[in-house]
Scaffold this active site. Structure first.
Site, PDB file in Angstrom:
ATOM      1  N   HIS A   1      -6.186   8.907  33.274  1.00  0.00           N
ATOM      2  CA  HIS A   1      -5.702   8.449  31.951  1.00  0.00           C
ATOM      3  C   HIS A   1      -4.670   9.821  31.855  1.00  0.00           C
ATOM      4  O   HIS A   1      -5.330  11.169  32.126  1.00  0.00           O
ATOM      5  CB  HIS A   1      -7.481   8.652  31.174  1.00  0.00           C
ATOM      6  CG  HIS A   1      -6.975   8.858  30.033  1.00  0.00           C
ATOM      7  ND1 HIS A   1      -7.185  10.401  28.943  1.00  0.00           N
ATOM      8  CD2 HIS A   1      -5.884   7.966  28.575  1.00  0.00           C
ATOM      9  CE1 HIS A   1      -7.184  10.088  27.946  1.00  0.00           C
ATOM     10  NE2 HIS A   1      -6.529   8.747  27.580  1.00  0.00           N
TER      11      HIS A   1
ATOM     12  N   HIS B   1       1.834  13.451  25.512  1.00  0.00           N
ATOM     13  CA  HIS B   1       1.088  13.215  25.064  1.00  0.00           C
ATOM     14  C   HIS B   1       1.434  13.030  23.210  1.00  0.00           C
ATOM     15  O   HIS B   1       1.256  14.168  22.608  1.00  0.00           O
ATOM     16  CB  HIS B   1      -0.356  13.694  24.767  1.00  0.00           C
ATOM     17  CG  HIS B   1      -2.055  12.463  24.080  1.00  0.00           C
ATOM     18  ND1 HIS B   1      -3.040  13.814  23.704  1.00  0.00           N
ATOM     19  CD2 HIS B   1      -1.793  11.704  23.881  1.00  0.00           C
ATOM     20  CE1 HIS B   1      -4.212  12.714  23.391  1.00  0.00           C
ATOM     21  NE2 HIS B   1      -2.764  11.896  23.178  1.00  0.00           N
TER      22      HIS B   1
END
Length: 577
Positions: A117, A163
Site C-alpha cells: 500500500h 500521497h
C-alpha cells in the site's frame, strides 16, 4: 578500640556460552544411536524416516554422512553427537518446504497475492518523502502488488507519484517505472500488478501510457479483448506486468468524492515487544465522515474524457477496477461476462463481513478484492491481515515500512510456496455452493493438532555485542510461540526465561489445536526479560503451518524489518496429530 574500613571487590563469573546440544537433543541422539553410542547409517535412516518424515530417508541420511565427512565430524562407525548437532543446526535443515510447489495454473483470483500500500512512501503517511527505493525493497522481498498514486507536477507538464493532499514530497513517475522494470522479477518470475490511483488529465494519461510502453515494452500484459471473463493464471502471466485502474470512460459518470475518514483516531504504531497482540476484533458498524485530506483510492477527480483520446490508455488496463454501485449487495454482485478488481478500505471491509460474508467469498472466486489500511493510520501501521484472508481477499495491502506484528504475519504467509508472492487459496474458499461457503465465525471441529517443541537457541553472541541486552550480565532469553489464524485458533504461549545465558535451553513443548490449519501462521518471538524496563526484542519469524516440515529443524530468526539475522536460530521440533 580501633575502627577498620574494609573494601571488598566481587567479580561475578557466569557460565560460558555452550556449544553443546540441550538435554532434549541429547536424548533424541541417544534414542537413535546404536549400542556403541554412535549413529550409524541404519540408525540415521531410521531417524530420518520416523522423526524427520523424510520421503527418501536413505538419500537424506547419506547427505548427512557426506556433510559430516566434509567437516571432519564423522567417526569411523557413523555420526557423532557433534556431527548430529551440526546437521540439525545447519541452514539446509529448513523448517519449510522449498521452491514453488503449488499448482500455478488456476486463475489469478484463486491466489493470495503479496500486496503493498502506498508503495513509494519512506515513512509516515503525511510528511515522509516519496521515493523509488521503497518500491525496490518491496520487490526484492517478493511483493507482487505495487501501488502508485499519480498526480500532475506543479507546472502540469509531468507526472509525479505522491500521497495527494498531504505534505509528502513527490518522486517522478519515470523513476518509479525504471526501478520497477529493473527489480520486477528479481525475486519471483510471477506477474507483478501495478495498481494506479489516477489523478491525471487526458494529456498526462497519454504521457503515462507512452512512458509505460517505452519502459516496459513486451513486459506489459495487454489483454486481447476488452471484456475478460476469467483471469489468466500466474503461470500464463510469468514475467508480465499488469496495470490495474479504472477504465477512463467511467470518469464521465462520477463526480469528485472524498476518502472516508475513520471516526476513531487509532492511527498509532503497533507495539513491538509486548503490548497488544494482533487483535481478532469484532467489526464495528459506524458512519463515515468526509475529510478533505483523504480521497478514496477508487474515486478520482471528475475529468471529461473523449473516447478516441482514452483508447490507448484503456488498452493499457489489464485488470479493470470496478465501480462501487449503490450498496454492498449491488457492488458484490458477480458479472459472468467480466472480471475485475474491487478496493475496500479496512473499516468498510470489516463492516461488510458482518452481513455480506457469503457474498464476499463468492465475489472473490472470480474477481480480485483489495483491502487497504484506514486513512487514520498516519504512522503507517497495519491491521490484522487474517481477517481479509478468511474471506478470500487476494490483495490485502500493507504499509511495508510498518515493521510490527501484523507485517510479520503478512511476511510469514508469503514465505509459503517458495516465497514467490502467490499462495494458492485453500479449497474451502473456492467452493461457492450455497451450503458449502466457508463461515469463519462458525464453531468448527479441530482438524489438526500441531505439536511444537522449543529445544534451544543460539547465535545472539555472534550477532550482538556483549552489552546489547544487559550491561553487566548475559541475557535472560525466553521464547513466545503461538498461532495467528481464525479467532478460535489464535493464541500465544511462552517458555520460562533462562537466566544469564547466551545459549538458552528450554526443552519446552506446546500443543495447538487447529480448526483451520490451512490459514494458520506459526508465530515465534524471542525476547530478553528485563525486570525494570520493557523486555528487549531478540528476534522473530512467522511460518505458514501448512508448509512446516516434520522433525527437528533449524529456525532462523529475523529482525523487526523481517530481514534474516546472520547467526541467530532456534532448534525446534514440529509434528502433527
Amino acid at each position: 578500640m580501633y575502627n577498620y574500613r574494609i573494601c571488598y571487590c566481587f567479580r561475578l563469573r557466569y557460565r560460558p556460552a555452550s556449544n553443546e546440544p540441550s538435554d532434549g537433543l541429547k536424548e533424541v541422539y541417544k534414542k537413535y544411536s546404536g549400542a556403541d553410542g554412535v549413529m550409524g547409517l541404519e540408525q540415521l535412516q531410521r531417524f530420518m524416516s520416523e522423526l524427520q518424515g523424510e520421503a527418501d530417508a536413505v538419500a537424506a541420511a547419506q547427505t548427512v554422512l557426506e556433510r559430516s565427512k566434509e567437516f571432519r565430524l564423522l567417526k569411523r562407525k557413523g555420526v557423532s553427537l557433534d556431527a548430529f548437532f551440526h546437521y540439525l543446526s545447519s541452514n539446509e535443515n529448513s523448517p519449510l518446504l522449498t521452491g514453488v510447489h503449488q499448482d500455478m495454473t488456476a486463475p489469478l483470483s484463486h491466489y493470495f497475492i503479496f500486496t503493498g500500500h502506498n508503495s513509494y512512501l519512506t515513512g509516515n503517511q503525511l510528511t515522509s518523502d516519496c521515493s523509488d527505493q521503497p518500491i525496490r525493497k518491496a520487490l526484492l522481498r517478493g511483493v507482487r502488488g505495487i501501488e502508485l498514486d499519480v498526480w500532475p507536477s506543479s507546472n502540469h507538464d509531468d507526472i509525479n507519484v505522491l500521497h495527494g493532499r498531504t505534505l509528502t514530497t513527490p518522486v517522478k513517475l519515470i523513476d518509479c517505472l525504471r526501478t520497477i522494470k529493473e527489480y520486477a522479477f528479481a525475486s519471483s518470475p510471477y506477474p507483478l500488478i501495478i495498481t494506479l490511483e489516477d489523478h491525471l488529465n487526458t494529456t498526462l494519461r497519454a504521457k503515462l501510457t507512452s512512458m509505460m510502453n517505452e519502459i516496459f515494452g513486451d513486459l506489459l500484459y495487454v489483454p486481447n479483448k476488452e471484456l475478460i471473463e476469467t483471469f489468466p493464471s500466474p503461470e500464463d502471466l510469468k514475467m508480465k506486468i499488469l496495470v490495474s485502474t479504472k477504465p477512463p470512460t467511467e470518469y464521465l459518470e462520477e463526480p469528485k468524492t472524498l476518502r472516508d475518514k475513520d471516526n476513531e483516531a487509532q492511527g498509532g504504531a503497533e507495539d513491538e515487544a509486548w503490548g497488544e497482540e494482533i487483535l481478532q476484533h469484532k467489526p464495528e458498524v459506524f458512519e463515515h465522515k468526509q475529510s478533505e485530506h483523504y480521497q478514496d483510492e477508487e474515486d478520482h477527480d471528475e475529468i471529461v474524457e473523449r473516447p478516441h483520446e482514452a483508447a490507448d490508455y484503456r488498452h493499457l488496463i489489464a485488470i479493470p477496477a470496478r465501480k462501487k454501485i449503490g450498496g454492498l449487495t449491488e457492488t458484490l454482485k458477480t458479472d459472468s461476462n467480466q472480471v475485475g478488481r474491487l478496493s475496500l478500505s479496512e473499516q468498510v471491509f470489516e463492516k461488510a463481513t458482518i452481513h455480506h460474508g457469503n457474498e464476499i467469498i463468492r465475489f472473490t472466486h472470480n474477481n480480485l478484492l483489495r483491502i487497504y489500511p484506514r486513512g487514520t493510520r498516519f504512522a503507517s501501521s497495519n491491521y490484522n491481515p487474517m481477517h481479509g484472508w478468511m474471506y478470500g481477499a487476494q490483495m490485502v495491502a500493507f504499509n511495508m515500512q510498518g515493521y510490527a506484528r501484523s507485517l510479520w504475519v503478512m511476511q510469514g504467509m508469503f514465505h509459503a510456496n517458495g516465497g514467490c508472492g502467490y499462495v494458492k487459496k485453500p479449497d474451502f474458499l473456492l467452493d461457492t455452493e450455497e451450503d458449502h461457503i466457508f463461515d469463519p465465525k462458525a464453531e468448527l471441529p479441530v482438524k489438526k493438532i500441531l505439536k511444537v517443541k522449543v529445544f534451544m537457541g543460539d547465535g545472539w553472541r555472534f550477532d550482538y555485542s556483549k552489552t546489547h541486552f544487559d550491561l553487566y550480565s548475559p541475557p535472560d532469553f525466553y521464547t513466545r510461540v503461538g498461532i495467528a489464524g481464525v479467532p478460535a485458533d489464535s493464541r500465544m504461549e511462552r517458555t520460562n526465561a533462562v537466566e544469564d545465558n547466551w545459549t538458552p535451553m528450554w526443552d519446552k513443548e506446546f500443543e495447538f489445536k487447529l480448526r483451520v490449519p490451512e490459514l494458520a501462521v506459526l508465530r515465534i518471538e524471542v525476547h530478553e526479560y528485563d525486570m525494570s524496563e520493557k523486555d528487549d526484542f531478540a528476534g522473530q519469524i512467522c511460518l505458514p503451518v501448512w508448509e512446516l516440515r516434520r522433525g527437528i529443524r533449524a529456525v532462523r530468526l529475523c529482525d523487526r524489518k523481517g530481514d534474516l539475522l546472520t547467526s541467530v536460530r532456534l532448534l525446534m521440533q514440529f509434528d502433527f496429530a
